[in-house]
Design a protein around this motif. Structure first.
Motif, PDB file in Angstrom:
ATOM      1  N   LEU A  13       0.676  -1.287   0.038  1.00 43.15           N
ATOM      2  CA  LEU A  13      -0.067  -0.102   0.077  1.00 43.15           C
ATOM      3  C   LEU A  13       0.870   1.317   0.104  1.00 43.15           C
ATOM      4  O   LEU A  13       0.439   2.317  -0.296  1.00 43.15           O
ATOM      5  CB  LEU A  13      -1.095   0.052   1.557  1.00 43.15           C
ATOM      6  CG  LEU A  13      -1.901  -0.936   1.316  1.00 43.15           C
ATOM      7  CD1 LEU A  13      -2.730  -0.904   2.561  1.00 43.15           C
ATOM      8  CD2 LEU A  13      -2.885  -0.925   0.026  1.00 43.15           C
ATOM      9  N   ARG A  14       2.035   1.257   0.110  1.00 39.09           N
ATOM     10  CA  ARG A  14       2.827   2.435   0.551  1.00 39.09           C
ATOM     11  C   ARG A  14       2.986   3.316  -0.677  1.00 39.09           C
ATOM     12  O   ARG A  14       3.356   4.415  -0.503  1.00 39.09           O
ATOM     13  CB  ARG A  14       4.191   2.058   0.943  1.00 39.09           C
ATOM     14  CG  ARG A  14       5.188   1.443  -0.089  1.00 39.09           C
ATOM     15  CD  ARG A  14       6.496   1.272   0.556  1.00 39.09           C
ATOM     16  NE  ARG A  14       7.327   0.392  -0.114  1.00 39.09           N
ATOM     17  CZ  ARG A  14       8.311  -0.346   0.351  1.00 39.09           C
ATOM     18  NH1 ARG A  14       8.840  -0.198   1.427  1.00 39.09           N
ATOM     19  NH2 ARG A  14       9.002  -1.158  -0.348  1.00 39.09           N
ATOM     20  N   ASP A  15       2.755   2.869  -1.926  1.00 39.92           N
ATOM     21  CA  ASP A  15       2.886   3.730  -3.156  1.00 39.92           C
ATOM     22  C   ASP A  15       1.429   4.242  -3.555  1.00 39.92           C
ATOM     23  O   ASP A  15       1.441   4.869  -4.603  1.00 39.92           O
ATOM     24  CB  ASP A  15       3.596   3.004  -4.233  1.00 39.92           C
ATOM     25  CG  ASP A  15       4.990   2.808  -4.070  1.00 39.92           C
ATOM     26  OD1 ASP A  15       5.555   3.706  -3.144  1.00 39.92           O
ATOM     27  OD2 ASP A  15       5.448   2.016  -4.294  1.00 39.92           O
ATOM     28  N   ASP A  16       0.396   3.812  -2.810  1.00 42.05           N
ATOM     29  CA  ASP A  16      -1.009   4.171  -3.133  1.00 42.05           C
ATOM     30  C   ASP A  16      -1.399   5.674  -2.769  1.00 42.05           C
ATOM     31  O   ASP A  16      -1.473   5.902  -1.687  1.00 42.05           O
ATOM     32  CB  ASP A  16      -1.873   3.192  -2.598  1.00 42.05           C
ATOM     33  CG  ASP A  16      -3.178   2.969  -3.345  1.00 42.05           C
ATOM     34  OD1 ASP A  16      -3.863   4.139  -3.622  1.00 42.05           O
ATOM     35  OD2 ASP A  16      -3.814   1.912  -3.459  1.00 42.05           O
ATOM     36  N   PRO A  17      -1.979   6.487  -3.997  1.00 41.17           N
ATOM     37  CA  PRO A  17      -2.075   7.756  -3.435  1.00 41.17           C
ATOM     38  C   PRO A  17      -3.669   7.994  -2.892  1.00 41.17           C
ATOM     39  O   PRO A  17      -3.665   9.282  -2.600  1.00 41.17           O
ATOM     40  CB  PRO A  17      -1.843   8.726  -4.724  1.00 41.17           C
ATOM     41  CG  PRO A  17      -2.540   7.440  -5.919  1.00 41.17           C
ATOM     42  CD  PRO A  17      -1.807   6.122  -5.192  1.00 41.17           C
ATOM     43  N   ALA A  18      -4.348   6.970  -3.011  1.00 40.10           N
ATOM     44  CA  ALA A  18      -5.731   7.198  -2.545  1.00 40.10           C
ATOM     45  C   ALA A  18      -5.969   7.377  -1.121  1.00 40.10           C
ATOM     46  O   ALA A  18      -5.142   7.357  -0.205  1.00 40.10           O
ATOM     47  CB  ALA A  18      -6.499   5.936  -2.596  1.00 40.10           C
ATOM     48  N   GLU A  19      -6.842   8.465  -0.986  1.00 39.67           N
ATOM     49  CA  GLU A  19      -7.043   9.384   0.018  1.00 39.67           C
ATOM     50  C   GLU A  19      -8.294   8.712   1.119  1.00 39.67           C
ATOM     51  O   GLU A  19      -9.143   8.204   0.432  1.00 39.67           O
ATOM     52  CB  GLU A  19      -7.493  10.765  -0.083  1.00 39.67           C
ATOM     53  CG  GLU A  19      -6.120  11.259  -0.592  1.00 39.67           C
ATOM     54  CD  GLU A  19      -6.193  12.913  -0.357  1.00 39.67           C
ATOM     55  OE1 GLU A  19      -7.420  13.496  -0.281  1.00 39.67           O
ATOM     56  OE2 GLU A  19      -5.404  13.639  -1.208  1.00 39.67           O
ATOM     57  N   PHE A  20      -8.085   9.014   2.198  1.00 37.77           N
ATOM     58  CA  PHE A  20      -9.454   8.633   3.202  1.00 37.77           C
ATOM     59  C   PHE A  20      -9.131   9.733   4.248  1.00 37.77           C
ATOM     60  O   PHE A  20      -8.376  10.349   4.685  1.00 37.77           O
ATOM     61  CB  PHE A  20      -9.300   7.181   3.517  1.00 37.77           C
ATOM     62  CG  PHE A  20      -7.826   6.778   4.495  1.00 37.77           C
ATOM     63  CD1 PHE A  20      -8.050   6.850   5.780  1.00 37.77           C
ATOM     64  CD2 PHE A  20      -6.801   6.444   3.706  1.00 37.77           C
ATOM     65  CE1 PHE A  20      -6.717   6.542   6.375  1.00 37.77           C
ATOM     66  CE2 PHE A  20      -5.599   6.259   4.198  1.00 37.77           C
ATOM     67  CZ  PHE A  20      -5.716   6.434   5.593  1.00 37.77           C
ATOM     68  N   GLY A  21     -10.382   9.760   5.126  1.00 29.98           N
ATOM     69  CA  GLY A  21     -10.689  10.313   6.342  1.00 29.98           C
ATOM     70  C   GLY A  21      -9.940   9.654   7.467  1.00 29.98           C
ATOM     71  O   GLY A  21      -9.995   8.388   7.444  1.00 29.98           O
ATOM     72  N   THR A  22      -9.676  10.330   8.471  1.00 27.80           N
ATOM     73  CA  THR A  22      -9.183   9.777   9.752  1.00 27.80           C
ATOM     74  C   THR A  22      -9.907  10.762  10.944  1.00 27.80           C
ATOM     75  O   THR A  22     -10.297  11.796  10.565  1.00 27.80           O
ATOM     76  CB  THR A  22      -7.677   9.977   9.978  1.00 27.80           C
ATOM     77  OG1 THR A  22      -7.192  11.504   9.807  1.00 27.80           O
ATOM     78  CG2 THR A  22      -6.805   9.100   8.840  1.00 27.80           C
TER      79      THR A  22
END
Length: 126
Positions: A95-104
């Protein structure tokens, strides 16, 4: 009792569906009242099922990691890390190169993160 296993399977399936669609990562209570989000409750249900039956739930986590929304993949990698640290590390690495965003959500603080940034932090802390 008859049907208890099927009810548990339905509950875990519903929890996995909730995680699959998740748009926010929150591992504890949020806001001033410390309210648990439905996705946090789903995470805890899957976590408990994983402790009870790791073999059955493991395959479902692999599918969540592959098919889930970005926040769902964070939950999947976190759960994998708890049951199999090597699998968790492999998930975070993927997952470390995945640019997808999410809320925290941490307590009262809302934020945004990318899968790549979040995964890199997890790998650095491991």
């Amino acid at each position: 009792m008859f049907g208890i296993g099927k009810k548990r399977d339905r509950e875990v399936g519903a929890a996995l569906d909730e995680l699959r669609q998740a748009d926010t990562v929150a591992f504890g209570g949020v806001g001033i009242a410390g309210t648990l989000l439905p996705v946090t409750e789903a995470y805890r249900r899957v976590e408990a099922a994983l402790a009870d039956d790791p073999e059955d739930v493991r395959g479902q986590l692999d599918r969540l990691l592959a098919e889930g929304a970005p926040a769902g993949r964070v939950y999947a990698a976190t759960l994998l890390e708890g049951v199999d640290p090597a699998a968790g590390r492999a998930a975070w690495t993927a997952l470390r190169d995945d640019p997808a965003e999410f809320g925290t959500f941490t307590g009262c603080v809302m934020g945004r993160a990318t899968l790549g940034g979040y995964a890199s932090e997890r790998l650095a802390g491991a």
